[in-house]
Design a protein around this motif. Structure first.
Motif, PDB file in Angstrom:
ATOM      1  N   VAL A 107      -1.997  57.032  86.324  1.00 13.88           N
ATOM      2  CA  VAL A 107      -1.295  57.846  85.328  1.00 13.88           C
ATOM      3  C   VAL A 107      -1.949  57.613  83.964  1.00 13.88           C
ATOM      4  O   VAL A 107      -1.560  56.710  83.233  1.00 13.88           O
ATOM      5  CB  VAL A 107       0.215  57.522  85.274  1.00 13.88           C
ATOM      6  CG1 VAL A 107       0.937  58.534  84.400  1.00 13.88           C
ATOM      7  CG2 VAL A 107       0.827  57.487  86.668  1.00 13.88           C
ATOM      8  N   PRO A 108      -2.950  58.421  83.625  1.00  6.85           N
ATOM      9  CA  PRO A 108      -3.676  58.224  82.361  1.00  6.85           C
ATOM     10  C   PRO A 108      -2.761  58.365  81.154  1.00  6.85           C
ATOM     11  O   PRO A 108      -1.834  59.185  81.159  1.00  6.85           O
ATOM     12  CB  PRO A 108      -4.715  59.360  82.366  1.00  6.85           C
ATOM     13  CG  PRO A 108      -4.791  59.832  83.771  1.00  6.85           C
ATOM     14  CD  PRO A 108      -3.457  59.559  84.390  1.00  6.85           C
ATOM     15  N   GLY A 109      -3.017  57.549  80.157  1.00  7.06           N
ATOM     16  CA  GLY A 109      -2.265  57.662  78.898  1.00  7.06           C
ATOM     17  C   GLY A 109      -0.934  56.939  78.896  1.00  7.06           C
ATOM     18  O   GLY A 109      -0.272  56.872  77.867  1.00  7.06           O
ATOM     19  N   VAL A 110      -0.515  56.411  80.049  1.00  9.16           N
ATOM     20  CA  VAL A 110       0.758  55.691  80.117  1.00  9.16           C
ATOM     21  C   VAL A 110       0.443  54.217  80.376  1.00  9.16           C
ATOM     22  O   VAL A 110      -0.130  53.873  81.412  1.00  9.16           O
ATOM     23  CB  VAL A 110       1.650  56.244  81.242  1.00  9.16           C
ATOM     24  CG1 VAL A 110       2.934  55.446  81.369  1.00  9.16           C
ATOM     25  CG2 VAL A 110       1.964  57.719  80.986  1.00  9.16           C
TER      26      VAL A 110
ATOM     27  N   PHE B  42       5.464  51.917  80.688  1.00 10.58           N
ATOM     28  CA  PHE B  42       5.977  52.470  81.939  1.00 10.58           C
ATOM     29  C   PHE B  42       7.007  51.532  82.568  1.00 10.58           C
ATOM     30  O   PHE B  42       8.107  51.932  82.945  1.00 10.58           O
ATOM     31  CB  PHE B  42       4.812  52.698  82.899  1.00 10.58           C
ATOM     32  CG  PHE B  42       5.170  52.657  84.348  1.00 10.58           C
ATOM     33  CD1 PHE B  42       5.955  53.652  84.909  1.00 10.58           C
ATOM     34  CD2 PHE B  42       4.742  51.611  85.150  1.00 10.58           C
ATOM     35  CE1 PHE B  42       6.299  53.618  86.254  1.00 10.58           C
ATOM     36  CE2 PHE B  42       5.082  51.564  86.486  1.00 10.58           C
ATOM     37  CZ  PHE B  42       5.867  52.563  87.046  1.00 10.58           C
TER      38      PHE B  42
ATOM     39  N   TYR C 234      -3.939  51.656  80.894  1.00 13.11           N
ATOM     40  CA  TYR C 234      -3.246  52.811  81.469  1.00 13.11           C
ATOM     41  C   TYR C 234      -3.009  52.575  82.959  1.00 13.11           C
ATOM     42  O   TYR C 234      -3.876  52.074  83.669  1.00 13.11           O
ATOM     43  CB  TYR C 234      -4.062  54.084  81.263  1.00 13.11           C
ATOM     44  CG  TYR C 234      -4.203  54.483  79.815  1.00 13.11           C
ATOM     45  CD1 TYR C 234      -3.220  54.140  78.879  1.00 13.11           C
ATOM     46  CD2 TYR C 234      -5.304  55.200  79.376  1.00 13.11           C
ATOM     47  CE1 TYR C 234      -3.345  54.494  77.558  1.00 13.11           C
ATOM     48  CE2 TYR C 234      -5.444  55.571  78.041  1.00 13.11           C
ATOM     49  CZ  TYR C 234      -4.455  55.204  77.138  1.00 13.11           C
ATOM     50  OH  TYR C 234      -4.578  55.571  75.823  1.00 13.11           O
ATOM     51  N   LEU C 235      -1.846  52.953  83.387  1.00 17.71           N
ATOM     52  CA  LEU C 235      -1.347  52.656  84.727  1.00 17.71           C
ATOM     53  C   LEU C 235      -2.343  53.029  85.832  1.00 17.71           C
ATOM     54  O   LEU C 235      -2.584  54.216  86.070  1.00 17.71           O
ATOM     55  CB  LEU C 235      -0.021  53.394  84.910  1.00 17.71           C
ATOM     56  CG  LEU C 235       0.828  53.067  86.134  1.00 17.71           C
ATOM     57  CD1 LEU C 235       1.140  51.580  86.211  1.00 17.71           C
ATOM     58  CD2 LEU C 235       2.122  53.877  86.078  1.00 17.71           C
TER      59      LEU C 235
ATOM     60  N   MET D  55       6.715  61.906  81.135  1.00 16.53           N
ATOM     61  CA  MET D  55       5.899  60.720  80.944  1.00 16.53           C
ATOM     62  C   MET D  55       4.429  61.028  81.248  1.00 16.53           C
ATOM     63  O   MET D  55       3.530  60.635  80.509  1.00 16.53           O
ATOM     64  CB  MET D  55       6.418  59.616  81.860  1.00 16.53           C
ATOM     65  CG  MET D  55       5.862  58.251  81.568  1.00 16.53           C
ATOM     66  SD  MET D  55       6.603  57.020  82.672  1.00 16.53           S
ATOM     67  CE  MET D  55       7.539  56.062  81.525  1.00 16.53           C
TER      68      MET D  55
ATOM     69  N   GLY E 107       1.472  61.194  78.537  1.00 16.62           N
ATOM     70  CA  GLY E 107       0.273  60.387  78.792  1.00 16.62           C
ATOM     71  C   GLY E 107      -0.984  61.230  78.662  1.00 16.62           C
ATOM     72  O   GLY E 107      -1.983  60.800  78.088  1.00 16.62           O
TER      73      GLY E 107
ATOM     74  N   GLU F   6      -1.830  61.651  75.136  1.00 14.64           N
ATOM     75  CA  GLU F   6      -1.822  60.402  74.376  1.00 14.64           C
ATOM     76  C   GLU F   6      -3.043  60.225  73.481  1.00 14.64           C
ATOM     77  O   GLU F   6      -2.914  59.746  72.349  1.00 14.64           O
ATOM     78  CB  GLU F   6      -1.647  59.219  75.326  1.00 14.64           C
ATOM     79  CG  GLU F   6      -1.162  57.946  74.692  1.00 14.64           C
ATOM     80  CD  GLU F   6      -2.281  57.006  74.320  1.00 14.64           C
ATOM     81  OE1 GLU F   6      -1.996  55.953  73.764  1.00 14.64           O
ATOM     82  OE2 GLU F   6      -3.476  57.327  74.557  1.00 14.64           O
TER      83      GLU F   6
END
Lengths: 258, 467
Positions: free
Chosen positions: A96-99, A104, A143-144, B433, B437, B440
């Motif tokens: 999950v890019p950006g998270v 999270f 990122y996740l 979310m 993301g 982001e």
């Protein structure tokens, strides 16, 4: 049909993916604090059981029941099941890019625990678990799963389990792709970071992980059914003899008549 | 084509009654040579500006509508009011503002006092208390930050020197239109070596004039200076006018650095056609940070002309195209000197029947050795009906150029959603979310309060509750 002592009860569970029936009537009972292992050859439905328990939408339950502490799990959305205390450590977790991992996981924690931990409070909690699992501090800001190695992904799954403290942790092939050091750390996490009365369902092809996470019950799945159940000694027998004798006994050529 | 007469006689005036207040003026719809003259006269502009406007009007008449991009065929230039001055009187009745817009203000937590202003129901927003002290500080350093009309009165030489030097009227039909009928906008001059610490914020947070539909903004960053400028806000800008056509001109002199951030969220009836261009001189850095939401059609390609060695362009934009919207956006960078660098990141999200287009140009002229360019376009489609297309033009005339280009189109994946749901996060939140993301890389460049608003706004878009 509340079972006082049961945490998870699966009865005659049949699951289809598309037109294909993968689970052909699975029965399984897991009590609080118990460690169960499901073993079996590849493509026999072990991971399907894990996804079906977690509620993946493309997995169609055609009959049977699943209850957790007496409540009908099959009527719940995946997130409701998670909030009820069911955790699945994914074999192939999504990127999950950006998270970031910490953001999270804080949202997940607050949702499941119905708490409002601040960023700082949560960071302390996370740091403690990360140290235990020998995960580098910088990890929480990444990122996740994006760009994670196979081992990092697995460790990240166990970190999440440790933070979210589920009643039932289903580990789907968590041992695959881990070297022995990583496997030991992951196993130690499962053994020591969960509450006493949490239960674990280990799904694995190999007996290796069961040296470190000692199962109370070992089940063997062949062609969508649990065909044998025993204690830790069954795992050792499988390690010795492989699956062929069971395939012969219960496979296509054996009984398969409903 | 019959143009309504623009009579600024008493009939058309709607005067205010207190004498320290300028009269309210609203022109009839339509555009003629006289409209242009009247605008200039009302503002008592110097003759050169009147001439410039009239020349631009001729160019506007001659130039064809751009047909290479979004569908603009429904724009009726006769159905637009070209000049409104509503100094102290409200332009729109608050009661007429659509409920969904009011609701969005509510959900975004926009203060009561700003809501009416944003909806055009109040002409002035009192920013004195917030900016009074800062204004004094800037003035001490020689920073000029006023609306462009004021600049023309008080700093005529500067305006005359730079007006139209980056975006000439002949650039395109809409730049010509803006030059002919412009009003308002911000004028910003940063003297040599001055570094302005806080971002300068335009729009409702600083003054009224910026709200115009044909605003003209100019930034001149003198050598070694540094400034961040933010315009817009995430709340939907409600206007009964259907055309917004601004021009922004920026000059980044040697060693200066300018960051220009735009957050725009127009109501769904608006054609948003904006020409934004910067010139960057030796070792200067120009950053465009551009978010486009709402509107019916947006066409906007912030561009940078890299004029001298070592100049750098950074453009990052996001667009959210919801049902009924076409976001045709991108960027243009022209490398006119050796050892210049550009980086373009474009992110688009399409939902419902929304359509997003990336249209970009990177041009490296012959003999400009050692140039680098990196272009990255990512499109996210939220459902089957949404669409995206990409037109990345790259024209390289020098063999030493290092070019990277990457484009991705992804769909919101069920796997990702399921993964997050398995951690207890409800489906809607999981989607938000993932989308937050996705953008982001953009939001992390915004001041915190804007980043929070931006994420909230995306959530509202997802609920479908934004008009």
């Amino acid at each position: 049909m509340t079972e006082k002592n049961g945490l998870l009860t699966v009865e005659n569970l049949k699951v289809k993916i598309g037109d294909k029936e993968i689970l052909k009537g699975v029965d399984l009972k897991i009590g609080p604090g118990e460690v169960h292992a499901i073993m079996g050859p590849n493509g026999t439905g072990k991971s399907t059981l894990a996804y079906a328990l977690a509620g993946k939408s493309s997995y169609e339950v055609t009959s049977g029941s699943v209850t957790m502490e007496g409540e009908n799990v099959l009527e719940m959305s995946p997130d409701e099941r998670a909030r009820k205390g069911l955790f699945l450590a994914f074999q192939y977790p999504s990127e999950v890019p950006g998270v970031t991992v910490d953001n999270f996981l804080r949202v997940a924690y607050n949702t499941i625990k119905k708490e409002e931990l601040s960023i700082w409070e949560f960071r302390n909690l996370l740091k403690e678990k990360m140290e235990f699992l020998k995960i580098d501090e910088s990890f929480s800001g990444r990122y996740l799963n994006e760009g994670f190695s196979g081992g990092e992904k697995k460790r990240n799954e166990i970190l999440q389990m440790a933070v979210l403290q589920p009643k039932l942790a289903v580990l789907d092939e968590t041992d695959s792709g881990l070297d022995i050091d990583a496997l030991q750390i992951v196993a130690k996490g499962v053994n020591e970071l969960l509450p006493e009365d949490s239960s674990v369902l280990v799904i694995t092809h190999y007996q290796r992980i069961l040296r470190y996470i000692k199962p109370d019950f070992v089940h063997v799945m062949i062609e969508g059914r649990i065909v044998e159940t025993g204690g830790g000694e069954l795992a050792e027998k499988l390690e010795e003899k492989g699956y062929d004798w069971l395939k012969e006994k219960y496979g296509e050529s054996g009984k398969d008549s409903d | 084509m019959s143009l309504p007469t623009t009579d600024i006689g008493t009939e058309e005036y709607k005067y205010g009654f207190s004498d320290d207040v300028k009269p309210e003026i609203i022109f009839d719809k339509g555009l003629s040579r006289k409209t242009v003259e009247d605008i200039s006269n009302i503002k008592s502009e110097p003759g050169w500006m009147t001439d410039l406007r009239l020349k631009a009007y001729e160019i506007f008449l001659e130039k064809p509508m751009p047909e290479w991009g979004a569908d603009l065929s429904e724009i009726d230039f006769d159905d637009i009011i070209y000049f409104v001055r509503a100094s102290d009187k409200k332009m729109t009745d608050w009661d007429d503002v659509p409920a969904e817009i009011k609701e969005t203000f509510e959900k975004l937590g926009i203060p009561e006092s700003e809501r009416k202003f944003l909806a055009g129901a109040e002409a002035q927003y009192d920013s004195e208390s917030v900016y009074g002290a800062l204004q004094g500080e800037w003035e001490k350093q020689g920073v000029i930050f006023v609306d462009t009309d004021t600049a023309l009165r008080e700093h005529e030489k500067l305006v005359k020197k730079y007006f139209g030097s980056v975006v000439p009227a002949a650039d395109n039909k809409l730049a010509a239109l803006n030059t002919a009928v412009w009003s308002g906008g911000s004028f910003l001059y940063i003297p040599k070596g001055v570094k302005v610490g806080l971002p300068l914020q335009a729009y409702f947070r600083i003054n009224t004039q910026n709200m115009g539909q044909f605003e003209r903004t100019m930034i001149i960053a003198d050598e070694g200076s540094n400034v961040q400028y933010i315009e817009g806000c995430t709340a939907p800008t409600y206007t009964t006018n259907s055309l917004h056509s601004a021009v922004v001109e920026i000059i980044c002199k040697k060693d200066s650095r300018v960051r220009y951030t735009t957050l725009q969220n127009w109501s769904g009836n608006v054609y948003n056609l904006v020409t934004k261009r910067a010139q960057a001189y030796e070792n200067a850095t120009m950053e465009w940070i551009d978010a486009n939401l709402g509107s019916k059609v947006t066409m906007k390609y912030p561009s940078v002309y890299l004029m001298e060695r070592g100049a750098k362009a950074d453009v990052i934009s996001i667009a959210f195209a919801n049902t009924g919207q076409h976001q045709d956006v991108g960027s243009k960078v022209v490398h006119l000197a050796p050892y210049t660098t550009s980086k373009i990141i474009s992110k688009s999200i399409s939902k419902g029947k929304g359509r997003s287009t990336y249209r970009g140009l990177v041009k490296i002229h012959e003999g400009m050795e050692g140039c680098k360019s990196n272009v990255n376009c990512d499109a996210l489609l939220l459902d089957e009906a949404s669409a995206t297309d990409t037109y990345p033009y790259i024209e390289i005339e020098d063999p030493t150029a290092a070019i990277e280009h990457e484009a991705t189109v992804s769909k919101l994946s069920d796997e990702q959603i399921f993964y997050l749901q398995q951690r207890g996060i409800p489906e809607d939140e999981a989607r938000n979310m993932i989308i937050n993301g996705f953008i982001e890389p953009f939001t992390k460049l915004l001041p915190l309060e804007y980043a929070v608003e931006m994420n909230r706004l995306i959530e509202l878009q997802m609920e479908g509750s934004v008009g």
